[in-house]
Structures are given as C-alpha cells and as structure tokens.
Design an enzyme around this catalytic site. Structure first.
Site, short mmCIF file in Angstrom:
data_model
loop_
_atom_site.label_atom_id
_atom_site.label_comp_id
_atom_site.label_asym_id
_atom_site.label_seq_id
_atom_site.Cartn_x
_atom_site.Cartn_y
_atom_site.Cartn_z
N PRO A 62 0.73 -1.14 -0.12
CA PRO A 62 0.05 0.12 -0.07
C PRO A 62 0.66 1.22 0.04
CG PRO A 62 -0.01 -1.23 2.26
CD PRO A 62 0.65 -2.27 1.33
N ASN A 63 0.31 2.06 -0.76
CA ASN A 63 0.82 3.53 -0.92
C ASN A 63 2.07 3.82 -1.75
OD1 ASN A 63 -1.38 4.83 0.66
ND2 ASN A 63 -0.26 3.76 2.34
N ARG A 111 4.71 10.90 -2.87
CA ARG A 111 4.59 10.73 -1.21
C ARG A 111 5.83 11.09 -0.48
NH1 ARG A 111 4.50 4.64 1.02
NH2 ARG A 111 3.82 4.94 3.07
N TYR A 140 11.12 9.03 0.96
CA TYR A 140 11.19 8.10 0.01
C TYR A 140 11.89 8.18 -1.39
CZ TYR A 140 7.83 5.98 3.17
OH TYR A 140 7.20 5.31 4.44
N ASN A 200 7.98 -5.47 -0.69
CA ASN A 200 7.84 -4.47 0.41
C ASN A 200 6.49 -4.27 0.85
OD1 ASN A 200 7.68 -1.93 1.55
ND2 ASN A 200 9.04 -0.73 0.07
N ALA A 229 3.16 -0.36 5.15
CA ALA A 229 2.72 -0.45 6.37
C ALA A 229 2.16 -1.83 6.76
CB ALA A 229 1.63 0.68 6.63
N HIS A 245 4.06 -3.84 9.57
CA HIS A 245 3.82 -3.76 10.89
C HIS A 245 2.78 -4.36 11.58
CE1 HIS A 245 7.15 -0.84 9.90
NE2 HIS A 245 6.21 -0.33 9.24
N ASP A 301 1.54 -14.89 7.38
CA ASP A 301 1.16 -16.37 7.28
C ASP A 301 1.14 -16.83 5.95
OD1 ASP A 301 0.60 -16.78 9.97
OD2 ASP A 301 -1.44 -16.66 9.73
N GLU A 315 12.44 -9.30 2.35
CA GLU A 315 11.69 -8.33 2.69
C GLU A 315 12.55 -6.87 2.30
OE1 GLU A 315 8.93 -7.96 6.17
OE2 GLU A 315 9.79 -6.16 6.78
N HIS A 318 12.68 -2.53 2.59
CA HIS A 318 12.12 -1.15 2.64
C HIS A 318 12.98 0.03 2.35
CE1 HIS A 318 9.15 -3.04 5.11
NE2 HIS A 318 9.87 -3.57 5.89
N SER A 321 13.23 3.20 3.19
CA SER A 321 13.70 3.83 4.49
C SER A 321 14.20 2.84 5.38
CB SER A 321 12.51 4.64 5.02
OG SER A 321 11.34 3.86 5.44
N ARG A 339 12.93 5.29 12.33
CA ARG A 339 11.59 6.11 12.27
C ARG A 339 10.78 6.31 13.47
NH1 ARG A 339 9.24 5.33 6.56
NH2 ARG A 339 8.10 7.33 7.19
N ARG A 375 7.01 1.63 13.43
CA ARG A 375 7.79 1.12 12.11
C ARG A 375 8.83 0.17 12.73
NH1 ARG A 375 5.31 4.27 7.96
NH2 ARG A 375 4.85 6.27 8.74
#
Ligand code: DQA
Length: 143
Positions: free
Chosen positions: A9-10, A17, A22, A73, A76, A79, A86, A97, A99, A101, A106, A110
């Site tokens: 998301p986002n 953004r 970012y 990635n 959010a 978290h 799962d 995984e 990220h 940032s 942060r 996060r």
C-alpha cells in the site's frame, strides 16, 4: 530464476509521497532501475503493486508455483499484517523483505516487522538499491 516483486500500500504514490523520506522516483522508474541493474544476472522479473491486503495474499499464493523467489515491500502492512506473514510462511518460495527507508530510524511503530520472520531476510534503508540487493540475496540463496 523468476522473481516476483511485490509492492504494498501507498507505494504507487512514490514520487509524490513524502519525497524527503522516500525520494523523488516513481514506482515505475524504480522498477525500470531495478530491471536495468539486474539485466545480466539471469533473472526474469515481474512487478506487482496493490493497496489491498487480500490481493497481496492472493499474489503470494499464486507465486508458490509461478515464481522461484519473492521480493516484497509490504508497506505499512509490515507492521501489523499477520495475514501476509502467514501467506509468506504458507509457501516454499523464498522471500526477501525490502524497505526503502530505514524503518529503525523512524517512528516506534515502524521498528517492528511482523512479516520479516516469514522471509529469509530483510533489507532496509538503502532506497531503491534495496530491491537489487534483495534479488542478489535470492540468487545467492538459490545456489
Ligand atoms: C516502507 C516503510 C513502512 O513503514 C511504510 O509504511 C511504507 C514504506 C518503506 O519502504 O520504507 O509504506 O515499507
């Protein structure tokens, strides 16, 4: 090796953004950068982005037979999505995984990833290069 790159998301809003966190690159330009960086590595990449938890889970399930590795990635969802954790644990396809940032520098919420333990490892804080690092890690893990 076929690798699916999933952005949650986002991340479709990259470029607009919070550029101070970012960067100014769009997701499309990051994907093109990653593709260019690994062009001689013998990997075939597919790119997927969704803002919906269930759609991301469906893609992870489908990757079980269609891909040899996943770079994710989760945004959010990292978290708090035990459902994505799962899903990653439910398949044999290894995942890394990423990220953009450094999540540890942060806000406190996060700092914890509930999805990372379902991955072979996590890369964070290196911006778009993190996706390249994750692909290289999957290639090494395959050997
Ligand atoms: C992010 C970090 C997350 O905390 C955040 O919610 C994102 C992006 C990153 O790439 O740095 O959406 O996953």
């Amino acid at each position: 090796m076929k690798i699916l790159i999933i952005n949650g998301p986002n991340l479709n809003m990259l470029g607009v953004r919070e550029p101070e966190i970012y960067g100014k690159d769009t997701l499309e330009s990051i994907n093109a950068y990653v593709q260019e960086k690994v062009k001689d590595a013998g990997v075939e990449l597919a790119f997927y982005q969704s803002n919906c938890e269930g759609e991301i889970i469906d893609q992870i399930h489908a990757a079980h037979t269609a891909f040899d590795g996943i770079v994710i990635n989760p945004g959010a969802y990292t978290h708090y999505s035990y459902a994505i954790a799962d899903a990653l644990s439910s398949i044999k396809t290894p995942a890394v995984e990423v990220h953009l940032s450094n999540i540890h520098k942060r806000e406190g919420f996060r700092h914890n990833s509930v999805t990372a333990a379902s991955c072979i490892g996590q890369v964070c804080g290196f911006g778009k290069y993190g996706y390249v690092m994750a692909i290289m890690a999957l290639l090494e893990a395959e050997k």
